[in-house]
Structure formats: C-alpha cells, structure tokens
Design a protein around this motif. Structure first.
Motif, PDB file in Angstrom:
ATOM      1  N   HIS A   1       5.428   7.503   3.152  1.00  0.00           N
ATOM      2  CA  HIS A   1       6.607   6.740   2.765  1.00  0.00           C
ATOM      3  C   HIS A   1       6.912   6.800   1.275  1.00  0.00           C
ATOM      4  O   HIS A   1       7.606   5.941   0.740  1.00  0.00           O
TER       5      HIS A   1
ATOM      6  N   CYS B   1       0.262   9.317   2.068  1.00  0.00           N
ATOM      7  CA  CYS B   1       1.306   8.304   2.270  1.00  0.00           C
ATOM      8  C   CYS B   1       2.586   8.980   2.751  1.00  0.00           C
ATOM      9  O   CYS B   1       3.103   9.876   2.097  1.00  0.00           O
TER      10      CYS B   1
ATOM     11  N   ALA C   1       5.309   6.030  -1.261  1.00  0.00           N
ATOM     12  CA  ALA C   1       5.040   4.757  -1.925  1.00  0.00           C
ATOM     13  C   ALA C   1       3.923   4.865  -2.961  1.00  0.00           C
ATOM     14  O   ALA C   1       3.547   3.865  -3.574  1.00  0.00           O
ATOM     15  N   ILE C   2       3.380   6.078  -3.136  1.00  0.00           N
ATOM     16  CA  ILE C   2       2.338   6.230  -4.159  1.00  0.00           C
ATOM     17  C   ILE C   2       2.654   7.441  -5.025  1.00  0.00           C
ATOM     18  O   ILE C   2       2.832   8.545  -4.516  1.00  0.00           O
TER      19      ILE C   2
ATOM     20  N   LEU D   1      -4.999  -3.729   1.723  1.00  0.00           N
ATOM     21  CA  LEU D   1      -3.661  -4.261   1.936  1.00  0.00           C
ATOM     22  C   LEU D   1      -3.688  -5.738   1.562  1.00  0.00           C
ATOM     23  O   LEU D   1      -4.571  -6.472   1.991  1.00  0.00           O
TER      24      LEU D   1
ATOM     25  N   CYS E   1       6.455   0.723   0.212  1.00  0.00           N
ATOM     26  CA  CYS E   1       5.226   0.574   1.009  1.00  0.00           C
ATOM     27  C   CYS E   1       5.497  -0.173   2.311  1.00  0.00           C
ATOM     28  O   CYS E   1       6.090  -1.243   2.315  1.00  0.00           O
ATOM     29  N   LYS E   2       5.048   0.451   3.431  1.00  0.00           N
ATOM     30  CA  LYS E   2       5.253  -0.158   4.751  1.00  0.00           C
ATOM     31  C   LYS E   2       3.980  -0.880   5.222  1.00  0.00           C
ATOM     32  O   LYS E   2       3.928  -1.363   6.352  1.00  0.00           O
ATOM     33  N   GLY E   3       2.948  -0.853   4.408  1.00  0.00           N
ATOM     34  CA  GLY E   3       1.701  -1.526   4.809  1.00  0.00           C
ATOM     35  C   GLY E   3       1.016  -0.872   5.993  1.00  0.00           C
ATOM     36  O   GLY E   3       0.293  -1.518   6.742  1.00  0.00           O
ATOM     37  N   CYS E   4       1.239   0.462   6.150  1.00  0.00           N
ATOM     38  CA  CYS E   4       0.685   1.155   7.329  1.00  0.00           C
ATOM     39  C   CYS E   4      -0.826   1.323   7.236  1.00  0.00           C
ATOM     40  O   CYS E   4      -1.498   1.535   8.237  1.00  0.00           O
ATOM     41  N   GLY E   5      -1.366   1.280   6.019  1.00  0.00           N
ATOM     42  CA  GLY E   5      -2.822   1.375   5.850  1.00  0.00           C
ATOM     43  C   GLY E   5      -3.379   2.790   5.847  1.00  0.00           C
ATOM     44  O   GLY E   5      -4.595   2.976   5.806  1.00  0.00           O
ATOM     45  N   ASP E   6      -2.509   3.803   5.908  1.00  0.00           N
ATOM     46  CA  ASP E   6      -3.020   5.184   5.891  1.00  0.00           C
ATOM     47  C   ASP E   6      -3.842   5.456   4.629  1.00  0.00           C
ATOM     48  O   ASP E   6      -4.928   6.029   4.689  1.00  0.00           O
ATOM     49  N   CYS E   7      -3.322   5.037   3.487  1.00  0.00           N
ATOM     50  CA  CYS E   7      -4.044   5.276   2.227  1.00  0.00           C
ATOM     51  C   CYS E   7      -5.404   4.593   2.258  1.00  0.00           C
ATOM     52  O   CYS E   7      -6.388   5.110   1.732  1.00  0.00           O
TER      53      CYS E   7
ATOM     54  N   ALA F   1      -0.093  -2.013  -0.157  1.00  0.00           N
ATOM     55  CA  ALA F   1      -1.335  -1.446  -0.673  1.00  0.00           C
ATOM     56  C   ALA F   1      -1.579  -1.888  -2.104  1.00  0.00           C
ATOM     57  O   ALA F   1      -0.646  -2.020  -2.903  1.00  0.00           O
TER      58      ALA F   1
HETATM   59  S1  SF4 Z   1       1.093   3.008   0.158  1.00  0.00           S
HETATM   60 FE1  SF4 Z   1       1.882   4.366   1.770  1.00  0.00          FE
HETATM   61  S2  SF4 Z   1       0.074   4.856   3.024  1.00  0.00           S
HETATM   62 FE2  SF4 Z   1      -0.463   3.057   1.772  1.00  0.00          FE
HETATM   63  S3  SF4 Z   1       0.028   1.290   3.079  1.00  0.00           S
HETATM   64 FE3  SF4 Z   1       1.832   1.692   1.803  1.00  0.00          FE
HETATM   65  S4  SF4 Z   1       3.138   3.046   3.068  1.00  0.00           S
HETATM   66 FE4  SF4 Z   1       1.088   3.096   3.983  1.00  0.00          FE
END
Ligand code: SF4
Ligand code: SF4
Lengths: 290, 98
Positions: B85, B83, B87-88, B51, B34-40, B66
């Motif tokens: 990355h 996501c 990460a889910i 987040l 998870c990069k914490g991008c907040g897309d999800c 996330a």
């Molecule tokens: S789970 Fe994926 S989409 Fe959600 S914050 Fe992390 S990297 Fe971003």
C-alpha cells in the motif's frame, strides 16, 4: 513474553529470523535444540540470547540427538504437555554433518519437529558449499573459474530422504511466505512422530543480494519452480503451492552474485539449462503449474 | 547464600543490544496509506514493527497502523518492499546524507 526477540546479530535482510519467528508463531512455547550455524551465532552469544524459550546448542552434528534426549526425558517425566520439541539446523548441519543423527531421530520415531533452515551453503563461515547448495552456485569451495562453473551436483533431495524414513509430516516452505511457514509448523504438530520442515532462507551476503531484494529473490525461487513448496502427510502429497505463469530460471539467477558468472562462463549456458531442467522436472513431479 | 553456578543465559537478553545504528537508511511509515494489514510485521527480520491503535475509522472501527521501533531497525528495507500500500518509504539517515 516474546519467543524470539530483537537485538539478534543477523545481517540486515537475513531470512533466518523471519523463518524462526514464523515457526515459533505456529508452535508456541517449545523446547529448542539448535545446531552450530548462522542461527546459533546470531542468537545465542553469551549474555545476548535472543530466545524467549528454553534453548540448547551443543555441537554441529547432534541437534537431532540432543532433541531426541529432551523428548525422551519429557516423556519419561510425564512432562510432554509442557511443549513440543523443535530443532533448528542449517542446511549443512542437516544434509551433511548431522544427517546421521537426523536419520536416527527419524528411525527411532521421536516426536520432534525438525526444521532445516536452508540458505544453501555454510554461510556463517563465509559461503562454503553444502549438500543443499544448488548447481552453478559460486562458493569458496566451488569457485567458478576457468574450468568449473561453480558447484556441479544438484541439491540433495532431503524431502525424499525424510519420506524414505517414514517421517509423518514432511514439507518445504520459504521465507517469502511467512504465514505459510506458521501454518505448516502448526499443522506439523498435529502429527505424533518425527516431522521435517525445510525452509528456503535468503542469505544476503552469501548469495550476494541487496537486503531489499531478499524477499523478491525468495519469491522467484518458488515462482520458477526451483524451490517447490510441497506438503506430505503420512507419506502422501497433500498440498503444493501452484504457480501461475512459471518464470524462466534466469530471472531468479540474474539477481544474485553467486550465479553471476553463469551469464559469461563458457559452461554457463549448460548450467542454466540444467537448472531449467530441474525446475521443469519439479513442476511436472509435483503438478505445480496452475 | 545463593550461588549462581556456571554461566547462566537469560531469556531475551538480546534486547539490550540496540541494533538501530547498523543501517544507513530507515523506514518512514506514511500513516494515511497504512491499512494495518500487518505484512511488514510478519516479514521484518528484526521483529521491530508492531501495529498500534490510532483512534477509530469512519465506521467506528479501531484503526491500527504500523510503528517502527528504531532502537532495533537495521534499515534492511524489507518492510518497504513487502508493503502493498505504499505506506513505507526508506530514507537516508541524516548522518549519511551527502
Ligand atoms: S505499513 Fe504497509 S504492510 Fe505495514 S501494516 Fe501498513 S499497509 Fe500493511
Ligand atoms: S527496515 Fe528492515 S529492520 Fe527496519 S523495520 Fe523495516 S523490515 Fe524491520
């Protein structure tokens, strides 16, 4: 406090809550008038309200008129600084049942952001065609059968109808791009007067798509130019979402149950060609090809 | 005496409706990815991802990942699709495993 909350009754993967929360993110606290429709059903049952902002639902056709009353009252009472007035209405409430009230709202120049949540049919009663149902779509009132290949007529051009009313800000958006919705809602509020924002929103049950496919399907509507994302300010086209390597419409259609018959029906090819023509015309009209 | 007239609807009463038992699947966040991008977060139709801080990265910057509130998650899988990355991942709830 959140402006819209969890616990609402939307189907898993529904686009509506994505559209609503993205709009509210852009507008901040506001006064909401909501027409009868999916959103009303999933968010306003008694004792289960998902709204964190003042909210009113009256009937199917009058959300624009109710909002106009709120806006006029806030003005008369000198309370305009308490927040903008926002309408959420579905495609049926907007393009069919409520179009008279919407026209009046435009005509009288009310300072309102009108958001049309376009899931392309009356979905809360189970997929009956509306003025914004696309050609070829199988609905319970335009069933595909021996004679007809689904709905016949194209989508009503609500963008042109709003522009013809001299709405100060007119734009389309998609749940495939929530941050773009937020930006457009924010931008809209920089204009005083009637504003129209139409958001393409996937209905997983009505369109027959898997919840996981909802966002990819919404993206394909944009990437095929069937749902052009455009933005007008004071009547001028100011921004469009460009498309790199525009995709053929079949890629969008084949993922949805409502268009499945087009690949077998004797008139299916004709309808697909018609949809491709609509996409090509959109691309040309708005200069979408990057 | 205080009388409440008519039916009064209060803000965010929906929060008492726990929709977490709707789905057959649930998302699992793979924190390392998870990069914490907040897309999800912006896509989740049930507004049940946020987040949260999980310490600092190598450069001393606050690291966020996330976190799903399973009380409301309907298991639609949208987050796992958006996501970028990986990460889910979605898993079948124990109740529905064969
Ligand atoms: S789970 Fe994926 S989409 Fe959600 S914050 Fe992390 S990297 Fe971003
Ligand atoms: S599975 Fe759906 S409801 Fe659950 S956290 Fe992901 S996007 Fe939200």
């Amino acid at each position: 406090m959140k402006l819209f909350g969890s616990g609402h009754g939307a189907c898993p993967g529904c686009g509506l809550p994505i559209a609503v929360k993205s709009v509210l993110e852009g507008t901040g606290p506001c006064f909401v008038a909501n027409a009868t429709g999916c959103l009303e059903i999933i968010s306003s049952q008694y004792g289960k309200s998902a709204w964190g902002v003042p909210y009113i639902h009256s009937v199917f056709e009058n959300s624009a008129a109710v909002a106009a009353g709120i806006e006029a009252a806030l003005k008369a009472l000198g309370r305009k600084d308490e927040g903008p007035v926002v309408v959420f209405a579905g495609d049926g409430a907007t393009a069919d049942i409520g179009i008279g009230c919407l026209s009046g709202m435009f005509d009288r120049g009310h300072d309102i952001l009108y958001v049309c949540l376009d899931n392309e049919a009356y979905q809360n009663t189970g997929n009956q065609q509306s003025g914004l149902t696309p050609p070829g779509s199988n609905t319970t009132t335009t069933p595909s059968g021996k004679v007809l290949p689904g709905k016949i007529k194209p989508k009503k051009d609500m963008v042109s109808i709003a522009l013809a009313h001299k709405a100060v800000y007119v734009a389309t958006a998609s749940v495939a791009y929530p941050r773009d919705i937020t930006r457009k809602a924010k931008r809209a509020l920089e204009f005083e007067g009637p504003k129209y924002l139409q958001i393409h929103s996937v209905c997983v049950t009505g369109w027959g798509v898997d919840g996981k496919q909802a966002i990819p399907v919404a993206k394909l509507a944009v990437e095929t130019a069937l749902y052009p994302l455009v933005e007008y300010e004071n009547g001028q086209l100011v921004r469009v979402k460009k498309i790199k390597d525009r995709k053929p419409v079949e890629e969008y259609l084949k993922l949805q149950r409502r268009f499945r018959h087009l690949f077998k029906h004797p008139k299916g090819k004709e309808v697909i060609a018609e949809l491709q023509k609509i996409a090509d015309e959109n691309a040309k009209k708005y200069g979408l090809d990057a | 005496m205080k009388i409440t007239l008519g039916a009064v609807s209060r803000p965010l009463e929906s929060l008492k409706i726990k929709t977490g038992d709707w789905g057959t699947e649930y998302p699992v966040i793979i924190e390392e990815n998870c990069k914490g991008c907040g897309d999800c977060v912006v896509y989740c139709p049930d507004l049940c991802i946020e987040l949260v801080e999980v310490g600092k990265d190598e450069k001393g910057k606050v690291r966020k990942v996330a976190k799903v509130n399973y009380d409301y998650c309907k298991g639609c899988g949208t987050c796992s699709v958006v996501c970028k990355h990986e990460a889910i991942k979605m898993e079948i709830k124990e109740l529905y495993r064969g």
